[in-house]
Design a protein around this motif. Structure first.
Motif, PDB file in Angstrom:
ATOM      1  N   LEU A   1       0.611  -1.069  -0.108  1.00 42.96           N
ATOM      2  CA  LEU A   1       0.020   0.297   0.153  1.00 42.96           C
ATOM      3  C   LEU A   1       0.578   0.299   0.147  1.00 42.96           C
ATOM      4  CD1 LEU A   1      -2.110  -2.467   1.044  1.00 42.96           C
ATOM      5  CD2 LEU A   1      -2.595  -0.931   2.609  1.00 42.96           C
ATOM      6  N   LEU A   2       0.290   2.490  -0.366  1.00 38.76           N
ATOM      7  CA  LEU A   2       1.236   3.678  -0.577  1.00 38.76           C
ATOM      8  C   LEU A   2      -0.157   4.747   0.180  1.00 38.76           C
ATOM      9  CD1 LEU A   2       3.081   5.515  -1.270  1.00 38.76           C
ATOM     10  CD2 LEU A   2       2.001   5.898  -3.822  1.00 38.76           C
ATOM     11  N   ARG A   3       0.407   5.587   1.126  1.00 36.53           N
ATOM     12  CA  ARG A   3      -0.374   6.915   1.910  1.00 36.53           C
ATOM     13  C   ARG A   3       0.366   7.489   0.792  1.00 36.53           C
ATOM     14  NH1 ARG A   3      -3.288   8.264   7.227  1.00 36.53           N
ATOM     15  NH2 ARG A   3      -4.986   7.372   6.375  1.00 36.53           N
ATOM     16  N   ILE A   4      -0.729   7.989   0.482  1.00 31.36           N
ATOM     17  CA  ILE A   4      -0.104   9.873   0.250  1.00 31.36           C
ATOM     18  C   ILE A   4      -0.593  11.311   0.663  1.00 31.36           C
ATOM     19  CG2 ILE A   4       0.928   8.714  -2.276  1.00 31.36           C
ATOM     20  CD1 ILE A   4      -1.176   9.906  -3.749  1.00 31.36           C
ATOM     21  N   SER A   5      -0.700  12.056   0.517  1.00 34.49           N
ATOM     22  CA  SER A   5      -1.611  13.358   0.693  1.00 34.49           C
ATOM     23  C   SER A   5      -1.204  14.089  -0.702  1.00 34.49           C
ATOM     24  CB  SER A   5      -0.863  14.475   1.275  1.00 34.49           C
ATOM     25  OG  SER A   5      -0.508  13.953   2.543  1.00 34.49           O
ATOM     26  N   ALA A   6      -2.828  13.834  -1.085  1.00 37.47           N
ATOM     27  CA  ALA A   6      -3.372  14.382  -2.954  1.00 37.47           C
ATOM     28  C   ALA A   6      -2.888  15.493  -3.221  1.00 37.47           C
ATOM     29  CB  ALA A   6      -4.490  13.920  -2.642  1.00 37.47           C
ATOM     30  N   THR A   7      -3.129  16.112  -1.838  1.00 41.20           N
ATOM     31  CA  THR A   7      -2.493  17.637  -2.283  1.00 41.20           C
ATOM     32  C   THR A   7      -2.236  18.302  -1.321  1.00 41.20           C
ATOM     33  OG1 THR A   7      -3.761  20.204  -2.867  1.00 41.20           O
ATOM     34  CG2 THR A   7      -5.110  18.282  -1.483  1.00 41.20           C
ATOM     35  N   ASP A   8      -1.258  19.751  -0.630  1.00 44.23           N
ATOM     36  CA  ASP A   8      -0.671  20.601   0.424  1.00 44.23           C
ATOM     37  C   ASP A   8      -1.533  21.427   0.540  1.00 44.23           C
ATOM     38  OD1 ASP A   8       1.547  19.399  -0.134  1.00 44.23           O
ATOM     39  OD2 ASP A   8       2.539  20.521  -0.818  1.00 44.23           O
ATOM     40  N   TRP A   9      -2.883  21.709  -0.684  1.00 47.20           N
ATOM     41  CA  TRP A   9      -4.269  22.824   0.480  1.00 47.20           C
ATOM     42  C   TRP A   9      -3.644  23.364   0.555  1.00 47.20           C
ATOM     43  CZ3 TRP A   9      -8.581  20.662  -0.448  1.00 47.20           C
ATOM     44  CH2 TRP A   9      -9.651  19.545  -0.135  1.00 47.20           C
ATOM     45  N   ALA A  10      -2.450  24.325  -0.195  1.00 45.75           N
ATOM     46  CA  ALA A  10      -1.901  25.247  -0.533  1.00 45.75           C
ATOM     47  C   ALA A  10      -0.608  25.666  -1.909  1.00 45.75           C
ATOM     48  CB  ALA A  10      -0.527  25.350   0.464  1.00 45.75           C
ATOM     49  N   ASP A  11      -1.281  27.221  -1.783  1.00 44.08           N
ATOM     50  CA  ASP A  11      -0.763  27.364  -3.663  1.00 44.08           C
ATOM     51  C   ASP A  11       0.965  27.001  -3.879  1.00 44.08           C
ATOM     52  OD1 ASP A  11      -2.608  28.768  -3.581  1.00 44.08           O
ATOM     53  OD2 ASP A  11      -1.881  30.846  -2.512  1.00 44.08           O
TER      54      ASP A  11
END
Length: 364
Positions: free
Chosen positions: A231-241
């Motif tokens: 399995l691979l856990r990622i943060s799909a976005t930083d929620w930052a410009d």
């Protein structure tokens, strides 16, 4: 999917999982000897989920090196001595037909911090057992102590450290491993252009910034036996410009399509303090759905999934292949049993034999 798909089995690589309700990794900060070894707390903690009907449990962030721990009390898998410590946790889960995978981690610049249980915040000083932190570039997360940049030879050595952790997890009996590349920890730090300012082969464009993660995935897959889950856990976005975003996440997973990743556990955020996260029910589900549709790689949805019917809808809408519960599982370790009743599914198989008298039937 059918009306009972939440409780249908699913194959993850060569691992058959009895249902699609999984436990997300959650740090316990309870290795009190500060040596990374799980304790009786961990056996009870993970055992409750196994007896509670969850199909699969992902362990807390388990560091591949001592300096990769988030806090001094974090779990570890950096030595062969850890194998025997983890084995009873795994064996108990298997006794109750629950699969279990170890999350392999390195906290990078967010390491050496006081744990949530300590009542303190910030970096642990060396005099108190803390250590120097590292990252792709010099910098710090918020008020934490600045890290030093890893040398290129240190970066090149990192995949073998994760591979050794995976090898030990297999020896302990785990059904597979999850590589932690989310929440602002080391592998995510390399991905994010807000953190990674390197000008060598591990920086620059997406190809360079993703190189370390791709090398880690390849090294781990190479040591896992046939049939073990990756399995691979990622943060799909930083929620930052200007940061890591869903487009880059899709491209990354496409790069890994032939690398042996069996499922992507899709979370978000954690890289920088100035993130703006629209927290609410299902706030990350669309990210899992987008990756699933664009790559054909199975995904897991996580984040404020608390209602059984909502969890069922996520699967039926094609947003993910499994759902992972975090705080909801802490509040209710037998959440799947309640869900089976609310979804009118026979939950008797979810109970250990010792608890069968408590099977919930209509009118009782």
């Amino acid at each position: 999917m059918s009306a009972t798909s939440l409780f249908s089995s699913v194959a993850v690589g060569g691992v058959d999982v009895r249902n699609r309700v999984w436990v997300a990794p959650m740090c316990q900060y309870s290795c009190l000897a500060r040596d990374g070894h799980p304790t009786a707390w961990h056996r009870v903690h993970y055992g409750a989920f196994a007896t509670g009907g969850f199909g699969l449990v992902v362990t807390e962030a388990t560091s591949v090196v001592p300096e990769g721990r988030i806090s001094p009390e974090d779990a570890g898998i950096w030595s062969d001595e850890h194998v025997d410590s983890w084995r009873p946790v795994v064996e108990f889960a298997h006794e109750h037909d629950t699969r279990i995978v170890m999350q392999l981690a390195h906290a990078g610049r967010k390491a050496s911090t006081h744990s949530d249980l300590s009542g303190r915040t910030g970096t642990v000083e060396a005099a108190e057992g803390g250590w120097e932190t590292v990252g792709p570039s010099v910098g710090s997360f918020g008020s934490l102590a600045p890290c030093r940049a890893l040398g290129v030879d240190e970066v090149r050595a990192m995949p073998s450290l994760f591979a050794e952790g995976a090898r030990r997890a297999v020896l302990a009996g785990f059904d597979g491993v999850e590589i932690h590349a989310a929440h602002g920890y080391l592998l995510h730090e390399f991905l994010s252009p807000l953190i990674n300012h390197r000008d060598d082969e591990y920086g620059g464009d997406l190809e360079g910034r993703s190189r370390l993660l791709r090398e880690v995935v390849a090294a781990v897959r190479a040591v896992l036996p046939a049939g073990a889950a990756l399995l691979l856990r990622i943060s799909a976005t930083d929620w930052a410009d200007g940061g890591w975003d869903p487009d880059q996440s899709v491209e990354l997973v496409q790069m890994l399509a032939d690398a042996g990743v069996d499922l992507v556990d899709v979370s978000s955020g954690g890289a920088v303090e100035h993130q703006e996260i629209p927290v609410g029910p299902r706030y990350q589900v669309g990210l899992a759905g987008r990756i699933r549709r664009a790559t054909d790689i199975p995904t897991g949805a996580v984040g404020l999934i608390t209602d059984p019917r909502d969890a069922q809808d996520i699967l039926d809408e094609g947003e993910s292949d499994v759902v992972l519960l975090g705080r909801a599982a802490l509040r209710e370790p037998r959440w799947p049993l309640r869900a089976s009743r609310e979804l009118d599914v026979d939950g008797s198989a979810l109970f250990p034999a010792q608890y069968r008298r408590a099977v919930l039937r209509p009118g009782r």
